[in-house]
Each structure stands twice: as structure tokens, then as C-alpha cells.
Design an enzyme around this catalytic site. Sequence first.
Site, PDB file in Angstrom:
ATOM      1  N   LYS A  22       0.902  -1.023   0.139  1.00  0.00           N
ATOM      2  CA  LYS A  22       0.000  -0.175   0.221  1.00  0.00           C
ATOM      3  C   LYS A  22       0.694   1.120   0.225  1.00  0.00           C
ATOM      4  O   LYS A  22       0.472   1.963  -0.598  1.00  0.00           O
ATOM      5  CB  LYS A  22      -1.530   0.172   1.270  1.00  0.00           C
ATOM      6  CG  LYS A  22      -1.084   1.611   1.668  1.00  0.00           C
ATOM      7  CD  LYS A  22      -2.162   0.982   2.442  1.00  0.00           C
ATOM      8  CE  LYS A  22      -1.723   1.822   4.193  1.00  0.00           C
ATOM      9  NZ  LYS A  22      -1.372   2.611   4.187  1.00  0.00           N
ATOM     10  N   ASN A  23       1.958   1.559   0.825  1.00  0.00           N
ATOM     11  CA  ASN A  23       2.521   2.659   1.080  1.00  0.00           C
ATOM     12  C   ASN A  23       3.564   2.236   0.103  1.00  0.00           C
ATOM     13  O   ASN A  23       4.282   3.894  -0.168  1.00  0.00           O
ATOM     14  CB  ASN A  23       3.599   2.621   2.618  1.00  0.00           C
ATOM     15  CG  ASN A  23       2.313   2.907   3.408  1.00  0.00           C
ATOM     16  OD1 ASN A  23       0.816   2.679   2.774  1.00  0.00           O
ATOM     17  ND2 ASN A  23       2.623   2.381   4.545  1.00  0.00           N
ATOM     18  N   CYS A 116      -5.027  12.523  12.218  1.00  0.00           N
ATOM     19  CA  CYS A 116      -5.899  10.715  12.335  1.00  0.00           C
ATOM     20  C   CYS A 116      -6.492  10.433  13.690  1.00  0.00           C
ATOM     21  O   CYS A 116      -5.301  11.253  14.368  1.00  0.00           O
ATOM     22  CB  CYS A 116      -5.341  10.218  11.540  1.00  0.00           C
ATOM     23  SG  CYS A 116      -4.185   9.476  11.502  1.00  0.00           S
ATOM     24  N   ARG A 121      -0.589  14.400  13.158  1.00  0.00           N
ATOM     25  CA  ARG A 121       0.203  14.316  11.948  1.00  0.00           C
ATOM     26  C   ARG A 121       0.089  15.176  11.192  1.00  0.00           C
ATOM     27  O   ARG A 121      -0.381  15.558   9.180  1.00  0.00           O
ATOM     28  CB  ARG A 121      -0.398  13.100  10.941  1.00  0.00           C
ATOM     29  CG  ARG A 121      -0.680  12.075  11.344  1.00  0.00           C
ATOM     30  CD  ARG A 121       0.032  10.568  11.447  1.00  0.00           C
ATOM     31  NE  ARG A 121       0.247  10.724  10.385  1.00  0.00           N
ATOM     32  CZ  ARG A 121      -0.352   9.083   9.621  1.00  0.00           C
ATOM     33  NH1 ARG A 121      -0.938   9.263   9.966  1.00  0.00           N
ATOM     34  NH2 ARG A 121       0.377   9.241   8.339  1.00  0.00           N
ATOM     35  N   ASP A 304       4.224   0.235  12.146  1.00  0.00           N
ATOM     36  CA  ASP A 304       3.177   0.235  11.726  1.00  0.00           C
ATOM     37  C   ASP A 304       3.087  -1.511  11.978  1.00  0.00           C
ATOM     38  O   ASP A 304       2.205  -2.003  11.955  1.00  0.00           O
ATOM     39  CB  ASP A 304       3.724  -0.036  10.015  1.00  0.00           C
ATOM     40  CG  ASP A 304       3.507   1.362  10.129  1.00  0.00           C
ATOM     41  OD1 ASP A 304       3.019   1.209   8.736  1.00  0.00           O
ATOM     42  OD2 ASP A 304       3.042   2.533  10.749  1.00  0.00           O
ATOM     43  N   ARG A 396      -8.841  -0.549   4.835  1.00  0.00           N
ATOM     44  CA  ARG A 396      -8.121   0.301   3.920  1.00  0.00           C
ATOM     45  C   ARG A 396      -6.717   0.063   3.676  1.00  0.00           C
ATOM     46  O   ARG A 396      -5.989   0.223   2.277  1.00  0.00           O
ATOM     47  CB  ARG A 396      -7.295   1.680   4.703  1.00  0.00           C
ATOM     48  CG  ARG A 396      -8.872   2.925   5.391  1.00  0.00           C
ATOM     49  CD  ARG A 396      -8.344   3.614   6.139  1.00  0.00           C
ATOM     50  NE  ARG A 396      -7.276   4.982   5.327  1.00  0.00           N
ATOM     51  CZ  ARG A 396      -7.183   5.158   5.701  1.00  0.00           C
ATOM     52  NH1 ARG A 396      -7.102   6.295   6.905  1.00  0.00           N
ATOM     53  NH2 ARG A 396      -5.768   5.844   5.266  1.00  0.00           N
TER      54      ARG A 396
END
Length: 416
Positions: A22-23, A116, A121, A304, A396
Amino acid sequence: MQKLAIQGGYRLNGEVRISGAKNAALPIMCASLLVADDLHLSNLPDMHDVHTMVKLLQQMGVRVDSESQAATFNAAQVDKLEAPYDMVKTMRAAILVLGPLLTRFGEARVSLPGGCAIGSRPVDLHIKGLLAMGADIHIEHGYIHATAARLHGAHICFDLISVTGTENLMMAAVLAEGITVLENAAREPEVVDLANCLIAMGAMIEGAGSDTITIVGVAKLHGASYRVMPDRIESGTFLVAAAATGGCITLTDTRADILDNVLDKLRETGALINVCGDRISLEMTSRPLAVSLRTAPYPAFPTDMQAQFMALNTIAEGSAIVIETIFENRFMHVQELQRLGAQIEIEGNTAVIQGCDHLDGAAVMATDLRASASLVIAGMVAQDETVVDRIYHLDRGYEHIEAKLSALGAKIRRFN
Ligand code: EPZ
């Protein structure tokens, strides 16, 4: 609102294919804005944030032809240089259109991402770097409005290490006039994957993966075909789930060379790990041993993966200390794990986990992407049933996670 019901006590066994990262996919999709040619991307993960990014690019005028786990992007007809609040608020990575829009079109209006669950952030380092490259930036009504006749190279030293900050400025620099040096740059593999894609498009970049990246601006880039790297956090998540449930699994289509720290921590819990090419196998033959960790920028232990290891520590032998140094509020999963009977004490950015011999299933609530993965892992080891609410957080960043876990023997089902 969809939920996951998980029946605990089943070991994970079998083989699972790891999806594209994803990243890496998110910044690489934004790189399509830098050219008027086709950018063909393969190994794109089928998950919500990727779909959101496609919609964001399409509303700017980028043509996107999607296939299965691949898509061709063409930004020849971009006619809207804006990322609106209603899209940015659901996916902070939308900030990554700022650098490409500004350096190719000379203008961009991007909503401030806002905070978030895991932290405020800010994007001040993104803005500071663009100002150094000659951009004129006004922040009004919640939007970053940036203009620049043509960005020029600059020597930028990041006050602190920022992954998307590094990515945004690297993309801004590839079409800027002259040389840009990014010091104290992020070294994450996803930054390297973006650099490799930009180089395939004709960019001149050296040093990606180190803390100093040098970019020589060029007049124009060209289209390319690029395969997105495998997701190291999905890989780590499945390995931790197998270790926590006492299972034996093999990951395919993954990479071990970017998971050294995570694999070392798994070995510390007593897991037997075998690496062969693009496959990683893990076997857990006894109760996990507690493992302490401290998150930090790559190549140190990834933030993460913090929540997932905390879930494992709740049922490990002994006690562990977990220190979160990247985000100021990334312990949201703790109170939910405590509902399952976990023994966790928090003091500032430090959590002390006393391993229990079991957890008891309960209703819990996901708060952010990796916290939700942590609750799924805990649910798979807890006795009886655990119901995880607000699993849109999970969708997500994980591709078809309950299908993949069910195929490995987990008893997990989605319901409204
Ligand atoms: C990226 O977020 C990842 N997201 C995150 O993954 C990941 O947790 C994070 O890097 C750290 O590895 C994507 O790549 C899309 P940062 P990013 O800028 O770039 C502060 C997931 O679960 N900071 O490296 O937003 C910031 O507050 C997500 O997939 C500033 O102060 O993170 C944080 O404390 C969650 N000013 C620290 O730096 C800035 O301008 C690191 O943030 C930018 C960042």
C-alpha cells in the site's frame, strides 16, 4: 457498519500470497501526474486506499484503465489541480499529489490532511521543503495553495525523518531546475520503490534508501511499466498471526531482505523462520516468548508492526516493554486488548505487557489500520468469539484479509 466475528483457538497453517505494498503503491500512483504518457503499474493491491487514490486522480482528469491488480494511468488531460477535503480527510496520503502537481503544472490546491487516530500528522516538513525549492505557499480555509513558475533545486535537511515528506519532495525535485539534495531522508523500502519507478520514467536520482538522496532535475519524464514491491507490513502481520496462534505458514511473493528487524524479533519469540527466495516460512512449536521493542525509522523496528506484536505479547510467556517513538497516540489498541483480558500498563509512550495464559473473546472496536490488525490477531487466540467493529479501518490497508486468513484455517466471517 461491517464487523468481523472471529472464533479463537485455531492455528494458522498453509500458504498465503502477499499483495503489493500500500505505502509504495500510493506515492507511485501519484507519480503518474508527472508525465503525459502511460504509466502502467502491476501488483497493485485491491484495497480501499488504492481505490480512493484512483478516484482522486480521476477527478483531476487522469485517465485510469484498471485491470485485475494492475492499472494504466495517463495524466495528459489533467484539468483540475486540486485534492478536495472530502477525499484527503479519509486518506492522508492524498498529500502526495502536492509535489507532482506543483512541479509539473506550477500550481496545486491540496486540503490539509488534518489529524487521525494515531496523531496530529502535520505536513510542515513537506511545505518547508517546497518553500526552499521556490514555491509560493498560502494556507487558507484548510487548504494548501502552492504556486511556482518553475521549482528550483535546493539543499534540504529534514528536521525529522518523514516518509511521505521525503517522497513528496523527491517527486517535486525530478522536474525542478537543477540539483536537489534531501538530507536526513527516510530510508524506507517504499521510498526506494518510488525512486526506482521514477528512474524508470527517466528521472535522475541517487542515494534512495540512504539518508541522503540527490535528484538532478530533468525537463521531461516519459511513461513506464512498473511492478509495485510486496507489502512488508502485510507480510509481518501474517507472520505474527501465525506465531501467536502456534501455526505453520509460508508467505509467497514477498521479500525477506526488508524485514530483518521484524524477523529477528519473531525469532526472539521462539519462531522457526526459513527464507527461500520470495518465500518466508514460519513455524511456532511452543508458546511465544515475550519480546520487547522500540519503534524507529527504517531499518529499525517499524511503527506499523507495533500493534501486531503487542497482541502477540498479551499471550506470551513473560513480560515485554513496547516503546512507540514515531506517533504520539499509537496505543489506541491497548484499551481494546484490555477488554479481552490483556494485562497492559501504559506510561507515556511506553507500554508494559504481562503475558497471560489466555484471552477471553469480547466485542472490540478498531480505531486505526494497524490497531485493527492487532485486534484480529488477538481474536484468533482468544477463547470463544471476538467481534471487531469498524473494520473499514482494516479494509483501507489489507487486501481481502478475512479470505486470506480463512484459507489459512482461521474461523472468521464478515457481517453487517
Ligand atoms: C508513513 O506515514 C506511512 N504512510 C505510515 O503508515 C507510517 O506509519 C509512517 O510513514 C511511519 O513509518 C504512508 O506511507 C502512506 P511520517 P507519514 O511523515 O509519511 C512527523 C500505515 O499504517 N511529521 O514518516 O505520514 C509525524 O507527525 C501508515 O500504513 C512532522 O512532524 O509519516 C510523525 O511523528 C500509518 N511533520 C513522524 O514525523 C511533517 O511534515 C513520522 O511521520 C511530517 C511528519
